[in-house]
Scaffold this motif. Structure first.
Motif, PDB file in Angstrom:
ATOM      1  N   GLY A  88     -12.824 -29.944 -25.818  1.00  0.00           N
ATOM      2  CA  GLY A  88     -14.139 -30.188 -26.565  1.00  0.00           C
ATOM      3  C   GLY A  88     -15.100 -30.467 -25.469  1.00  0.00           C
ATOM      4  N   SER A  89     -16.322 -29.655 -25.805  1.00  0.00           N
ATOM      5  CA  SER A  89     -17.495 -29.568 -25.022  1.00  0.00           C
ATOM      6  C   SER A  89     -18.831 -29.548 -25.947  1.00  0.00           C
ATOM      7  CB  SER A  89     -17.560 -28.583 -23.982  1.00  0.00           C
ATOM      8  OG  SER A  89     -17.344 -27.418 -24.562  1.00  0.00           O
ATOM      9  N   VAL A  90     -19.990 -29.958 -25.462  1.00  0.00           N
ATOM     10  CA  VAL A  90     -21.126 -29.274 -26.033  1.00  0.00           C
ATOM     11  C   VAL A  90     -21.989 -28.420 -24.899  1.00  0.00           C
ATOM     12  CG1 VAL A  90     -21.579 -31.380 -27.441  1.00  0.00           C
ATOM     13  CG2 VAL A  90     -22.288 -31.518 -25.123  1.00  0.00           C
ATOM     14  N   SER A  91     -22.408 -27.444 -25.573  1.00  0.00           N
ATOM     15  CA  SER A  91     -23.190 -26.249 -24.379  1.00  0.00           C
ATOM     16  C   SER A  91     -24.664 -26.249 -24.966  1.00  0.00           C
ATOM     17  CB  SER A  91     -22.121 -25.238 -24.700  1.00  0.00           C
ATOM     18  OG  SER A  91     -21.160 -25.423 -24.296  1.00  0.00           O
ATOM     19  N   SER A  92     -25.323 -25.753 -23.870  1.00  0.00           N
ATOM     20  CA  SER A  92     -26.851 -25.339 -24.268  1.00  0.00           C
ATOM     21  C   SER A  92     -27.191 -24.070 -23.952  1.00  0.00           C
ATOM     22  CB  SER A  92     -27.618 -26.416 -23.248  1.00  0.00           C
ATOM     23  OG  SER A  92     -29.004 -26.194 -23.316  1.00  0.00           O
ATOM     24  N   PHE A  93     -27.927 -23.513 -24.685  1.00  0.00           N
ATOM     25  CA  PHE A  93     -28.403 -22.054 -24.533  1.00  0.00           C
ATOM     26  C   PHE A  93     -30.052 -21.887 -24.791  1.00  0.00           C
ATOM     27  CE2 PHE A  93     -24.127 -22.161 -26.240  1.00  0.00           C
ATOM     28  CZ  PHE A  93     -23.640 -21.155 -25.610  1.00  0.00           C
ATOM     29  N   ALA A  94     -30.579 -21.072 -23.999  1.00  0.00           N
ATOM     30  CA  ALA A  94     -31.953 -20.913 -23.839  1.00  0.00           C
ATOM     31  C   ALA A  94     -32.192 -19.620 -24.631  1.00  0.00           C
ATOM     32  CB  ALA A  94     -32.700 -20.521 -22.586  1.00  0.00           C
ATOM     33  N   PHE A  95     -33.222 -19.612 -25.772  1.00  0.00           N
ATOM     34  CA  PHE A  95     -33.298 -18.600 -26.677  1.00  0.00           C
ATOM     35  C   PHE A  95     -34.979 -18.334 -26.354  1.00  0.00           C
ATOM     36  CE2 PHE A  95     -35.325 -16.638 -30.603  1.00  0.00           C
ATOM     37  CZ  PHE A  95     -34.428 -15.470 -30.589  1.00  0.00           C
ATOM     38  N   ASN A  96     -35.337 -16.862 -26.166  1.00  0.00           N
ATOM     39  CA  ASN A  96     -36.519 -16.343 -25.897  1.00  0.00           C
ATOM     40  C   ASN A  96     -36.818 -15.394 -27.144  1.00  0.00           C
ATOM     41  OD1 ASN A  96     -38.967 -15.107 -25.138  1.00  0.00           O
ATOM     42  ND2 ASN A  96     -38.257 -15.047 -22.962  1.00  0.00           N
ATOM     43  N   PRO A  97     -37.810 -15.986 -27.879  1.00  0.00           N
ATOM     44  CA  PRO A  97     -37.999 -14.829 -28.997  1.00  0.00           C
ATOM     45  C   PRO A  97     -38.962 -13.783 -28.619  1.00  0.00           C
ATOM     46  CG  PRO A  97     -39.547 -16.893 -28.961  1.00  0.00           C
ATOM     47  CD  PRO A  97     -38.497 -17.261 -28.060  1.00  0.00           C
ATOM     48  N   MET A  98     -39.189 -13.764 -27.358  1.00  0.00           N
ATOM     49  CA  MET A  98     -40.244 -12.481 -26.973  1.00  0.00           C
ATOM     50  C   MET A  98     -39.257 -11.324 -26.496  1.00  0.00           C
ATOM     51  SD  MET A  98     -42.979 -13.496 -27.513  1.00  0.00           S
ATOM     52  CE  MET A  98     -43.961 -12.187 -26.645  1.00  0.00           C
ATOM     53  N   ASP A  99     -38.168 -11.861 -25.957  1.00  0.00           N
ATOM     54  CA  ASP A  99     -37.219 -10.520 -25.410  1.00  0.00           C
ATOM     55  C   ASP A  99     -35.800 -10.673 -26.066  1.00  0.00           C
ATOM     56  OD1 ASP A  99     -35.718 -12.935 -24.330  1.00  0.00           O
ATOM     57  OD2 ASP A  99     -36.336 -12.327 -22.272  1.00  0.00           O
ATOM     58  N   LYS A 100     -35.752 -11.857 -27.211  1.00  0.00           N
ATOM     59  CA  LYS A 100     -34.548 -11.898 -28.233  1.00  0.00           C
ATOM     60  C   LYS A 100     -33.307 -12.256 -27.242  1.00  0.00           C
ATOM     61  CE  LYS A 100     -37.373  -9.045 -31.568  1.00  0.00           C
ATOM     62  NZ  LYS A 100     -37.393  -7.907 -32.334  1.00  0.00           N
ATOM     63  N   LYS A 101     -33.343 -12.792 -26.330  1.00  0.00           N
ATOM     64  CA  LYS A 101     -31.924 -13.212 -25.655  1.00  0.00           C
ATOM     65  C   LYS A 101     -31.699 -14.501 -25.629  1.00  0.00           C
ATOM     66  CE  LYS A 101     -32.658  -9.653 -22.276  1.00  0.00           C
ATOM     67  NZ  LYS A 101     -32.742  -9.187 -20.662  1.00  0.00           N
ATOM     68  N   LEU A 102     -30.391 -14.686 -25.768  1.00  0.00           N
ATOM     69  CA  LEU A 102     -29.817 -16.077 -25.706  1.00  0.00           C
ATOM     70  C   LEU A 102     -28.946 -16.440 -24.410  1.00  0.00           C
ATOM     71  CD1 LEU A 102     -29.572 -18.497 -27.619  1.00  0.00           C
ATOM     72  CD2 LEU A 102     -27.409 -17.514 -28.412  1.00  0.00           C
ATOM     73  N   THR A 103     -29.226 -17.182 -23.555  1.00  0.00           N
ATOM     74  CA  THR A 103     -28.729 -17.230 -22.202  1.00  0.00           C
ATOM     75  C   THR A 103     -28.182 -18.792 -22.087  1.00  0.00           C
ATOM     76  OG1 THR A 103     -30.409 -15.864 -21.337  1.00  0.00           O
ATOM     77  CG2 THR A 103     -29.168 -17.266 -19.784  1.00  0.00           C
ATOM     78  N   PHE A 104     -26.961 -18.612 -21.695  1.00  0.00           N
ATOM     79  CA  PHE A 104     -26.035 -19.911 -21.418  1.00  0.00           C
ATOM     80  C   PHE A 104     -26.799 -20.738 -20.141  1.00  0.00           C
ATOM     81  CE2 PHE A 104     -22.782 -22.069 -19.053  1.00  0.00           C
ATOM     82  CZ  PHE A 104     -22.336 -23.215 -19.949  1.00  0.00           C
ATOM     83  N   ILE A 105     -26.853 -21.971 -20.762  1.00  0.00           N
ATOM     84  CA  ILE A 105     -27.489 -22.823 -19.488  1.00  0.00           C
ATOM     85  C   ILE A 105     -26.451 -23.800 -18.747  1.00  0.00           C
ATOM     86  CG2 ILE A 105     -28.888 -25.125 -19.261  1.00  0.00           C
ATOM     87  CD1 ILE A 105     -30.882 -23.886 -21.403  1.00  0.00           C
ATOM     88  N   ASN A 106     -25.528 -24.779 -19.616  1.00  0.00           N
ATOM     89  CA  ASN A 106     -24.525 -25.382 -19.309  1.00  0.00           C
ATOM     90  C   ASN A 106     -23.541 -25.887 -20.335  1.00  0.00           C
ATOM     91  OD1 ASN A 106     -26.288 -27.654 -19.798  1.00  0.00           O
ATOM     92  ND2 ASN A 106     -25.519 -28.857 -18.369  1.00  0.00           N
ATOM     93  N   SER A 107     -22.699 -26.772 -19.795  1.00  0.00           N
ATOM     94  CA  SER A 107     -21.855 -27.408 -20.732  1.00  0.00           C
ATOM     95  C   SER A 107     -21.470 -28.930 -20.388  1.00  0.00           C
ATOM     96  CB  SER A 107     -20.528 -26.755 -21.099  1.00  0.00           C
ATOM     97  OG  SER A 107     -20.746 -25.731 -21.875  1.00  0.00           O
ATOM     98  N   GLN A 108     -20.911 -29.877 -21.077  1.00  0.00           N
ATOM     99  CA  GLN A 108     -20.680 -30.958 -20.603  1.00  0.00           C
ATOM    100  C   GLN A 108     -19.507 -31.418 -21.820  1.00  0.00           C
ATOM    101  OE1 GLN A 108     -21.480 -32.684 -18.216  1.00  0.00           O
ATOM    102  NE2 GLN A 108     -23.611 -32.024 -17.668  1.00  0.00           N
ATOM    103  N   LYS A 109     -18.562 -32.269 -21.274  1.00  0.00           N
ATOM    104  CA  LYS A 109     -17.279 -32.627 -21.814  1.00  0.00           C
ATOM    105  C   LYS A 109     -17.772 -33.373 -23.236  1.00  0.00           C
ATOM    106  CE  LYS A 109     -14.064 -31.071 -19.440  1.00  0.00           C
ATOM    107  NZ  LYS A 109     -13.127 -30.019 -20.096  1.00  0.00           N
ATOM    108  N   SER A 110     -17.258 -33.383 -24.223  1.00  0.00           N
ATOM    109  CA  SER A 110     -17.657 -33.674 -25.587  1.00  0.00           C
ATOM    110  C   SER A 110     -17.547 -35.341 -25.573  1.00  0.00           C
ATOM    111  CB  SER A 110     -17.081 -33.233 -26.794  1.00  0.00           C
ATOM    112  OG  SER A 110     -15.622 -33.284 -26.819  1.00  0.00           O
ATOM    113  N   GLY A 111     -16.380 -35.835 -24.783  1.00  0.00           N
ATOM    114  CA  GLY A 111     -16.060 -37.358 -24.768  1.00  0.00           C
ATOM    115  C   GLY A 111     -15.031 -37.476 -26.260  1.00  0.00           C
TER     116      GLY A 111
END
Length: 375
Positions: A88-111
């Motif tokens: 189980g984890s929670v993850s973060s992604f960056a979204f840029n509406p200009m280039d329309k890309k979704l990029t992984f940032i990092n994850s942490q355990k969900s506890g």
């Protein structure tokens, strides 16, 4: 006016319409079951025709089953490794509406095992995740760059309720901030309680038990998702096992029962699987999804006293409508059908509250959640 000038004006107007209609993005999460396959999908919504067009997708992440967006829209947060044993984890992604890309940032355990719902504070600095299987909640700081930091708090709950097959222990199914973001509410399907905590933004550990620490739901009802009316005076909790919406008056962290109304028509008497609940931006209508044998959206009008009145039912054109979303204009409702693996766009009639399918079926394997954002 010369024909050439008229045509030129028409083209300019059409260009503006196209520009306006192509800055609304739709984010889908799924149970992809395999990191090598697509897990999160991004589409553009044509706000004139209601058509969805695929923009991008992300692989390398397992079961991103529920998504939420940061208040500024720059980041997508996901419950990941859902329904994955001992994970189980929670993850973060960056979204840029200009280039329309979704990029992984990092994850942490969900506890806890099986994270199912994550929500962000309005200031963008905090994330709160609910874990279903182990009945727990975790609190994470979030940096300005969207990076999720290790959890600073984790609350474990144990007690269950009267249904031994479904309620052997606590099962937190959502984490919802109050209108002023000073309380967090945690519908607990396993314990038939809506738990509540006071949220103090400036503290290193922001959550402390509220008074009262929970609101008792009907035994065996299985509270699942919660939403607040735009006026901040009422809260609505959909009950998965009871097939109903409970209406509460809300004031300073306290919920007071007002009404309980079925989400299903009279021909359905059992095996309820109610799932998601949302209110139109104008505050006039409430929508609640039913899975199982029904596979529809129940539509209610909201009265001046907060109570609900049944308007009708809209089939979702697929099986198992787990999560749906309403765009910020209130014009469209987008539904995800997890079992049939498809999503549909419905146009909403602002006067009647009724829904009408527009656009074509979008096929997304095991699609499980949706968020809509205009940039």
């Amino acid at each position: 006016m010369p024909l050439k000038k008229i045509l030129s004006s028409v083209f300019i107007i059409l260009a503006f319409i196209k520009l306006y209609s192509q800055n609304t993005y739709v984010f889908f999460g799924s149970f992809n079951r395999d990191k090598t396959t697509e897990g999160i999908y991004v589409y553009e919504l044509d706000t004139i025709k209601g058509k969805l067009s695929k923009v991008t997708s992300v692989k390398g992440i397992l079961n991103p089953s529920f998504l939420t967006l940061s208040p500024n829209g720059k980041y997508v947060f996901a419950c990941t490794e859902s329904k994955t044993k001992n994970a189980g984890s929670v993850s973060s992604f960056a979204f840029n509406p200009m280039d329309k890309k979704l990029t992984f940032i990092n994850s942490q355990k969900s506890g806890g095992e099986n994270p199912v719902y994550v929500t962000a504070h309005q200031n963008g600095k905090w994330l709160i995740n609910g874990n279903y299987t182990e009945g727990s909640v975790s609190v994470y700081p979030v940096l300005e760059n969207g990076s999720i930091q290790p959890a600073v708090q984790n609350f474990q709950f144990l007690e269950g309720s009267i249904n031994p097959g479904r309620q052997e222990r606590s099962h937190i199914h959502s984490t919802v901030f109050s209108p002023n973001f000073d309380y967090i509410f945690l519908p607990d399907l396993g314990a038939d309680k809506i738990r509540s905590y006071h949220f103090e933004n400036e503290k290193h550990k922001p959550l402390s038990p509220a008074e009262p620490p929970f609101t008792q739901a009907v035994l065996g009802s299985g509270p699942r998702h919660l939403t607040f009316h735009p006026n901040g005076k009422y809260a609505y909790c959909i009950e998965e096992m009871g097939g109903a919406v409970s209406v509460y008056g809300y004031d300073k962290g306290r919920l007071a029962p007002i009404q309980r109304i079925d989400t299903h028509s009279e021909k359905f008497k059992e095996d309820f699987e109610s799932s998601d609940v949302h209110i139109s931006p104008d505050g006039l209508f409430l929508y609640a999804s039913n899975r199982g044998v029904e596979n529809n959206i129940a539509i209610f009008s909201i009265q001046n006293d907060g109570k609900l009145k049944t308007v009708g039912y809209q089939p979702t054109k697929g099986k198992h409508p787990r999560v749906f979303a309403i765009d910020e204009t209130g014009k469209f409702v987008i539904v995800t059908n997890a079992q049939s693996g498809d999503a549909f766009v419905f146009r909403r009639n602002a006067e009647t509250g009724l829904l009408k399918k527009v656009g074509k079926r979008v096929k997304i394997k095991a699609v499980s959640s949706v968020q809509i954002r205009r940039y």
